[in-house]
Design a protein around this motif. Structure first.
Motif, PDB file in Angstrom:
ATOM      1  N   TYR A 147       0.970  18.801 -12.709  1.00 52.76           N
ATOM      2  CA  TYR A 147       1.264  20.227 -12.595  1.00 52.76           C
ATOM      3  C   TYR A 147       2.263  20.675 -13.667  1.00 52.76           C
ATOM      4  O   TYR A 147       2.358  21.864 -13.968  1.00 52.76           O
ATOM      5  CB  TYR A 147       1.845  20.546 -11.211  1.00 52.76           C
ATOM      6  N   GLU A 148       3.017  19.732 -14.215  1.00 51.31           N
ATOM      7  CA  GLU A 148       4.077  20.092 -15.169  1.00 51.31           C
ATOM      8  C   GLU A 148       3.861  19.487 -16.551  1.00 51.31           C
ATOM      9  O   GLU A 148       4.249  20.089 -17.556  1.00 51.31           O
ATOM     10  CB  GLU A 148       5.430  19.647 -14.611  1.00 51.31           C
ATOM     11  N   GLU A 149       3.269  18.317 -16.620  1.00 51.89           N
ATOM     12  CA  GLU A 149       3.112  17.623 -17.893  1.00 51.89           C
ATOM     13  C   GLU A 149       1.795  18.025 -18.558  1.00 51.89           C
ATOM     14  O   GLU A 149       0.714  17.745 -18.048  1.00 51.89           O
ATOM     15  CB  GLU A 149       3.143  16.104 -17.672  1.00 51.89           C
ATOM     16  N   ASP A 150       1.900  18.693 -19.711  1.00 54.06           N
ATOM     17  CA  ASP A 150       0.689  19.154 -20.392  1.00 54.06           C
ATOM     18  C   ASP A 150       0.370  18.344 -21.649  1.00 54.06           C
ATOM     19  O   ASP A 150      -0.496  18.727 -22.432  1.00 54.06           O
ATOM     20  CB  ASP A 150       0.798  20.641 -20.742  1.00 54.06           C
ATOM     21  N   ARG A 151       1.048  17.223 -21.835  1.00 59.20           N
ATOM     22  CA  ARG A 151       0.810  16.408 -23.028  1.00 59.20           C
ATOM     23  C   ARG A 151      -0.164  15.252 -22.767  1.00 59.20           C
ATOM     24  O   ARG A 151      -0.417  14.440 -23.645  1.00 59.20           O
ATOM     25  CB  ARG A 151       2.141  15.873 -23.561  1.00 59.20           C
ATOM     26  N   VAL A 152      -0.659  15.182 -21.558  1.00 62.08           N
ATOM     27  CA  VAL A 152      -1.684  14.193 -21.221  1.00 62.08           C
ATOM     28  C   VAL A 152      -2.771  14.898 -20.422  1.00 62.08           C
ATOM     29  O   VAL A 152      -2.511  15.887 -19.742  1.00 62.08           O
ATOM     30  CB  VAL A 152      -1.110  13.020 -20.396  1.00 62.08           C
ATOM     31  N   LEU A 156       0.822  -1.207   0.000  1.00 64.25           N
ATOM     32  CA  LEU A 156       0.000   0.000   0.000  1.00 64.25           C
ATOM     33  C   LEU A 156       0.860   1.263   0.000  1.00 64.25           C
ATOM     34  O   LEU A 156       0.460   2.281  -0.569  1.00 64.25           O
ATOM     35  CB  LEU A 156      -0.939  -0.014   1.210  1.00 64.25           C
ATOM     36  N   ARG A 157       2.032   1.174   0.597  1.00 67.95           N
ATOM     37  CA  ARG A 157       2.932   2.341   0.576  1.00 67.95           C
ATOM     38  C   ARG A 157       3.315   2.690  -0.854  1.00 67.95           C
ATOM     39  O   ARG A 157       3.377   3.877  -1.229  1.00 67.95           O
ATOM     40  CB  ARG A 157       4.199   2.043   1.404  1.00 67.95           C
ATOM     41  N   LEU A 158       3.573   1.691  -1.666  1.00 62.05           N
ATOM     42  CA  LEU A 158       3.900   1.922  -3.070  1.00 62.05           C
ATOM     43  C   LEU A 158       2.698   2.503  -3.808  1.00 62.05           C
ATOM     44  O   LEU A 158       2.838   3.420  -4.634  1.00 62.05           O
ATOM     45  CB  LEU A 158       4.345   0.613  -3.729  1.00 62.05           C
ATOM     46  N   ALA A 159       1.512   1.990  -3.517  1.00 55.29           N
ATOM     47  CA  ALA A 159       0.293   2.504  -4.151  1.00 55.29           C
ATOM     48  C   ALA A 159       0.069   3.968  -3.797  1.00 55.29           C
ATOM     49  O   ALA A 159      -0.304   4.778  -4.649  1.00 55.29           O
ATOM     50  CB  ALA A 159      -0.902   1.663  -3.724  1.00 55.29           C
ATOM     51  N   VAL A 160       0.298   4.325  -2.540  1.00 57.03           N
ATOM     52  CA  VAL A 160       0.148   5.715  -2.097  1.00 57.03           C
ATOM     53  C   VAL A 160       1.109   6.625  -2.848  1.00 57.03           C
ATOM     54  O   VAL A 160       0.738   7.699  -3.334  1.00 57.03           O
ATOM     55  CB  VAL A 160       0.390   5.813  -0.571  1.00 57.03           C
ATOM     56  N   GLU A 161       2.344   6.186  -2.983  1.00 52.92           N
ATOM     57  CA  GLU A 161       3.339   7.011  -3.677  1.00 52.92           C
ATOM     58  C   GLU A 161       2.970   7.193  -5.140  1.00 52.92           C
ATOM     59  O   GLU A 161       3.128   8.282  -5.705  1.00 52.92           O
ATOM     60  CB  GLU A 161       4.727   6.364  -3.558  1.00 52.92           C
ATOM     61  N   LEU A 162       2.478   6.139  -5.752  1.00 51.44           N
ATOM     62  CA  LEU A 162       2.063   6.218  -7.157  1.00 51.44           C
ATOM     63  C   LEU A 162       0.933   7.226  -7.335  1.00 51.44           C
ATOM     64  O   LEU A 162       0.944   8.047  -8.262  1.00 51.44           O
ATOM     65  CB  LEU A 162       1.626   4.838  -7.652  1.00 51.44           C
ATOM     66  N   GLY A 163      -0.051   7.179  -6.450  1.00 50.12           N
ATOM     67  CA  GLY A 163      -1.173   8.093  -6.553  1.00 50.12           C
ATOM     68  C   GLY A 163      -0.769   9.552  -6.427  1.00 50.12           C
ATOM     69  O   GLY A 163      -1.171  10.398  -7.236  1.00 50.12           O
ATOM     70  N   PHE A 164       0.058   9.851  -5.443  1.00 50.96           N
ATOM     71  CA  PHE A 164       0.505  11.228  -5.249  1.00 50.96           C
ATOM     72  C   PHE A 164       1.432  11.675  -6.382  1.00 50.96           C
ATOM     73  O   PHE A 164       1.357  12.814  -6.849  1.00 50.96           O
ATOM     74  CB  PHE A 164       1.224  11.382  -3.905  1.00 50.96           C
ATOM     75  N   ALA A 165       2.314  10.784  -6.818  1.00 53.22           N
ATOM     76  CA  ALA A 165       3.263  11.150  -7.876  1.00 53.22           C
ATOM     77  C   ALA A 165       2.550  11.470  -9.177  1.00 53.22           C
ATOM     78  O   ALA A 165       2.918  12.407  -9.894  1.00 53.22           O
ATOM     79  CB  ALA A 165       4.268  10.020  -8.090  1.00 53.22           C
ATOM     80  N   ALA A 166       1.526  10.705  -9.495  1.00 55.44           N
ATOM     81  CA  ALA A 166       0.775  10.952 -10.730  1.00 55.44           C
ATOM     82  C   ALA A 166       0.103  12.321 -10.686  1.00 55.44           C
ATOM     83  O   ALA A 166       0.117  13.073 -11.671  1.00 55.44           O
ATOM     84  CB  ALA A 166      -0.268   9.860 -10.936  1.00 55.44           C
ATOM     85  N   VAL A 179      -4.989  10.476 -16.983  1.00 54.90           N
ATOM     86  CA  VAL A 179      -3.976  10.001 -16.035  1.00 54.90           C
ATOM     87  C   VAL A 179      -4.629   9.449 -14.780  1.00 54.90           C
ATOM     88  O   VAL A 179      -4.297   8.344 -14.316  1.00 54.90           O
ATOM     89  CB  VAL A 179      -2.998  11.142 -15.680  1.00 54.90           C
ATOM     90  N   LEU A 180      -5.567  10.193 -14.203  1.00 52.09           N
ATOM     91  CA  LEU A 180      -6.196   9.739 -12.966  1.00 52.09           C
ATOM     92  C   LEU A 180      -6.992   8.454 -13.200  1.00 52.09           C
ATOM     93  O   LEU A 180      -7.020   7.572 -12.329  1.00 52.09           O
ATOM     94  CB  LEU A 180      -7.096  10.836 -12.399  1.00 52.09           C
ATOM     95  N   ALA A 181      -7.618   8.332 -14.362  1.00 58.32           N
ATOM     96  CA  ALA A 181      -8.363   7.110 -14.671  1.00 58.32           C
ATOM     97  C   ALA A 181      -7.421   5.915 -14.799  1.00 58.32           C
ATOM     98  O   ALA A 181      -7.724   4.807 -14.322  1.00 58.32           O
ATOM     99  CB  ALA A 181      -9.165   7.291 -15.958  1.00 58.32           C
TER     100      ALA A 181
END
Length: 216
Positions: free
Chosen positions: A178-183, A163-173, A188-190
């Protein structure tokens, strides 16, 4: 029956002043960045003297830490509301609504003054890294508690690690957006929600039994 404790007018004024300083600091952070922001700048924008600001914060890093903690607390409120709604429904119920958690967390983050710069400060400033780490560990603890109720016999250490890895993935995405405007944010959230849904469902599925070797 014990009466609820009420804040004195002086305490309430102090809380409002502190909140105003943080709102001003968040706006300034978005305007000038981590390096240029200063306590003098924050005090001037808030209409206070620097000594008045120092009653609440020792230096600009204390302001940044308070901004980070306030953001993390607001994100945690989203988590608690989500857990109250979906944790009782089991692993499948939580998995089906993981997208709601990501979307609601993204919304409360974007509503925070200077959110992207707060997140950058928590990543880039050694004095502040612990704020983000403590928050993500707290989120993992709460998710682990919720999932463990439906996974009797599961090793808690293993569950926490996944779950720690899942949490990091969610926040990182979310931070990437905030920076990536090509998606698109929705895409991404889906996609992240689909990955995390699979990860949650896998926790409830026992591993396949190993086949016995054929004797010769």
């Amino acid at each position: 029956m014990i009466a609820a404790t009420r804040r004195s007018p002086q305490q309430e004024r102090a809380r409002l002043t502190r909140d105003r300083l943080l709102d001003v600091a968040g706006d300034l952070l978005a305007e000038v960045g981590i390096e240029r922001i200063s306590t003098n700048m924050i005090a001037a924008r808030a209409g206070l003297t620097p000594p008045a600001l120092y009653r609440y914060f020792g230096d600009k890093y204390a302001v940044l830490e308070a901004l980070g903690r306030r953001l993390m607390e607001r994100q945690n409120m989203v988590l608690e509301s989500w857990l109250a709604r979906h944790a009782p429904t089991g692993i499948a119920g939580m998995a089906d609504h993981i997208g709601d958690l990501l979307t609601e967390n993204a919304a409360v983050t974007r509503a925070e003054p200077g959110a992207v710069w707060i997140l950058r400060a928590l990543h880039a400033t050694p004095r502040l890294v612990h704020v983000r780490l403590e928050s993500h560990r707290h989120v993992t603890d709460r998710l682990t508690d919720a999932c463990a109720l439906h996974l009797s016999g599961t090793d808690r250490k293993m569950l926490w690690s996944r779950l720690r890895l899942a949490v990091e993935l969610g926040f990182a995405a979310d931070e990437m957006l905030y920076e990536e405007d090509r998606v698109s944010a929705e895409t991404v959230l889906a996609q992240v929600a689909a990955m995390l849904k699979t990860a949650l469902l896998d926790l409830a599925s026992p591993p396949p039994a190993r086949g016995r070797g054929v004797s010769g």
